[in-house]
Design a protein around this motif. Structure first.
Motif, mmCIF file in Angstrom:
data_model
loop_
_atom_site.group_PDB
_atom_site.id
_atom_site.type_symbol
_atom_site.label_atom_id
_atom_site.label_comp_id
_atom_site.label_asym_id
_atom_site.label_seq_id
_atom_site.Cartn_x
_atom_site.Cartn_y
_atom_site.Cartn_z
ATOM 1 N N GLU A 54 50.357 71.302 -30.862
ATOM 2 C CA GLU A 54 51.692 70.528 -31.763
ATOM 3 C C GLU A 54 51.662 70.979 -32.970
ATOM 4 N N GLY A 55 52.584 72.071 -33.287
ATOM 5 C CA GLY A 55 52.307 72.337 -34.644
ATOM 6 C C GLY A 55 51.078 73.078 -35.083
ATOM 7 N N ASP A 56 50.317 72.864 -36.171
ATOM 8 C CA ASP A 56 49.267 73.401 -36.376
ATOM 9 C C ASP A 56 48.007 72.775 -35.794
ATOM 10 N N ARG A 57 48.240 71.544 -35.317
ATOM 11 C CA ARG A 57 47.231 70.759 -34.697
ATOM 12 C C ARG A 57 46.841 70.852 -32.875
ATOM 13 N N ILE A 58 45.764 70.585 -32.679
ATOM 14 C CA ILE A 58 45.620 70.810 -31.107
ATOM 15 C C ILE A 58 45.397 69.614 -30.408
ATOM 16 N N THR A 93 34.131 64.654 -28.126
ATOM 17 C CA THR A 93 33.621 64.572 -29.493
ATOM 18 C C THR A 93 33.841 65.907 -30.352
ATOM 19 N N ILE A 94 34.262 67.048 -29.664
ATOM 20 C CA ILE A 94 34.364 68.159 -30.619
ATOM 21 C C ILE A 94 35.526 67.996 -31.403
ATOM 22 N N LYS A 95 35.336 68.606 -32.774
ATOM 23 C CA LYS A 95 36.011 68.386 -33.969
ATOM 24 C C LYS A 95 37.565 69.283 -33.619
ATOM 25 N N GLN A 96 38.181 68.981 -34.393
ATOM 26 C CA GLN A 96 39.763 69.787 -34.401
ATOM 27 C C GLN A 96 39.362 71.384 -34.793
ATOM 28 N N ILE A 130 40.178 63.596 -32.651
ATOM 29 C CA ILE A 130 40.231 65.006 -32.515
ATOM 30 C C ILE A 130 41.100 65.495 -33.589
ATOM 31 N N GLY A 131 42.251 64.612 -33.676
ATOM 32 C CA GLY A 131 43.173 64.735 -34.673
ATOM 33 C C GLY A 131 42.984 63.962 -35.801
ATOM 34 N N SER A 132 44.298 63.460 -36.315
ATOM 35 C CA SER A 132 44.062 62.339 -37.536
ATOM 36 C C SER A 132 44.089 61.244 -36.912
ATOM 37 N N ARG A 133 43.716 59.892 -37.601
ATOM 38 C CA ARG A 133 43.765 58.694 -36.897
ATOM 39 C C ARG A 133 45.052 58.302 -36.896
ATOM 40 N N PRO A 134 45.433 57.673 -35.755
ATOM 41 C CA PRO A 134 46.878 57.108 -35.500
ATOM 42 C C PRO A 134 47.408 56.225 -36.423
ATOM 43 N N PRO A 152 33.139 58.193 -39.928
ATOM 44 C CA PRO A 152 33.578 57.884 -38.653
ATOM 45 C C PRO A 152 34.095 56.485 -38.324
ATOM 46 N N ASP A 153 34.873 56.206 -37.566
ATOM 47 C CA ASP A 153 35.663 55.059 -37.187
ATOM 48 C C ASP A 153 34.617 54.109 -36.493
ATOM 49 N N GLY A 154 34.574 52.644 -36.591
ATOM 50 C CA GLY A 154 34.137 51.926 -35.560
ATOM 51 C C GLY A 154 35.501 51.408 -34.543
ATOM 52 N N LEU A 155 35.333 51.386 -33.468
ATOM 53 C CA LEU A 155 36.390 50.920 -32.821
ATOM 54 C C LEU A 155 36.284 49.461 -32.045
ATOM 55 N N SER A 156 37.198 48.483 -31.894
ATOM 56 C CA SER A 156 36.916 47.415 -31.148
ATOM 57 C C SER A 156 37.764 47.469 -29.848
ATOM 58 N N ILE A 157 37.348 47.546 -28.547
ATOM 59 C CA ILE A 157 38.130 47.647 -27.473
ATOM 60 C C ILE A 157 38.316 46.484 -26.658
#
Length: 230
Positions: free
Chosen positions: A19-23, A41-44, A179-183, A220-225
């Motif tokens: 999507e544009g220059d992002r994957i 966990t693979i980086k962009q 993988i991309g940017s934080r939503p 890195p983020d911490g996430l509450s799910i």
């Protein structure tokens, strides 16, 4: 880069979408073979240089192509193990890095909620067990499952498959990288609807997520799910 290559192609069952220059990392066509759980966990930057040429195919189609090309893998028995340890047992592999240490099992009584030592049965270390897995507890007629571990005291806690101790409606994860940017939807403490997979090959579960812990864009983020169904 060291080899002077432009891309790295692998046999993982996954797809990529630009999507544009992002994957974006997308599920494989054959859901049962999809390996995006391990690739998540693979980086962009690394995905930009990756190719997954069989992600749009089913396993049966891949075998047909291999047969036409007279490749020995065409009729090779399918492996369910960890690819980088080969034919070695996981316990033998991990013991190269973590020393074995005899420990105890405790079993949860579903009615009394008491945790009782299983007399006369030992394990070789909590590092050999994963929460949720079926545990081989020698001498017992029924199959038991790991519901928690005590790393400090080297104790593995087990229970019956139907025990509520195995179920949870919420949890947190650490060191999560997008993988991309934080939503944008997660900014200002807001929640976002998504689908979550807790283990390879388990069904996707509807959930709500929100940030927990550091909010620094470079950390890195911490996430509450929170799961809609435990």
């Amino acid at each position: 880069k060291e080899l002077g290559a432009d891309f790295l192609a692998t046999g993982h069952y996954a797809r990529l979408h630009f999507e544009g220059d992002r994957i974006k990392l997308k599920s494989a066509v054959e859901e049962n073979k999809c390996q995006t759980y391990f690739l998540s966990t693979i980086k962009q930057e690394s995905l930009q240089k990756s190719l997954f040429p069989i992600g749009h195919l089913k396993k049966s189609q891949v075998r047909e192509i291999a047969e036409e090309a007279n490749l020995p893998s065409a009729s090779r028995k399918e492996s369910m193990g960890i690819c980088f340890i080969g034919k070695n047992k996981f316990s033998d592999f991990i013991e190269q890095f973590v020393e074995s240490k005899s420990g105890s099992f405790f079993q949860l009584n579903s009615e009394s909620k008491k945790e009782t030592l299983i007399e006369g049965i030992k394990h070789d270390g909590v590092h050999l067990f994963t929460v949720g897995q079926a545990a081989k507890v020698g001498g017992l007629p029924e199959r038991l499952y790991v519901y928690k571990k005590d790393l400090e005291n080297n104790i593995v806690y087990v229970c019956e498959k139907t025990s509520p101790a195995l179920f949870s409606s919420s949890f947190t994860v650490e060191n999560f990288r997008w993988i991309g940017s934080r939503p944008e939807a997660l900014k200002n403490g807001k929640e976002m609807d998504c689908w979550v997979r807790t283990r390879h090959r388990t069904p996707l579960i509807q959930a709500k997520i929100k940030l927990a812990g550091p909010k620094d864009e470079d950390l890195p983020d911490g996430l509450s799910i929170s799961l809609l169904n435990p």
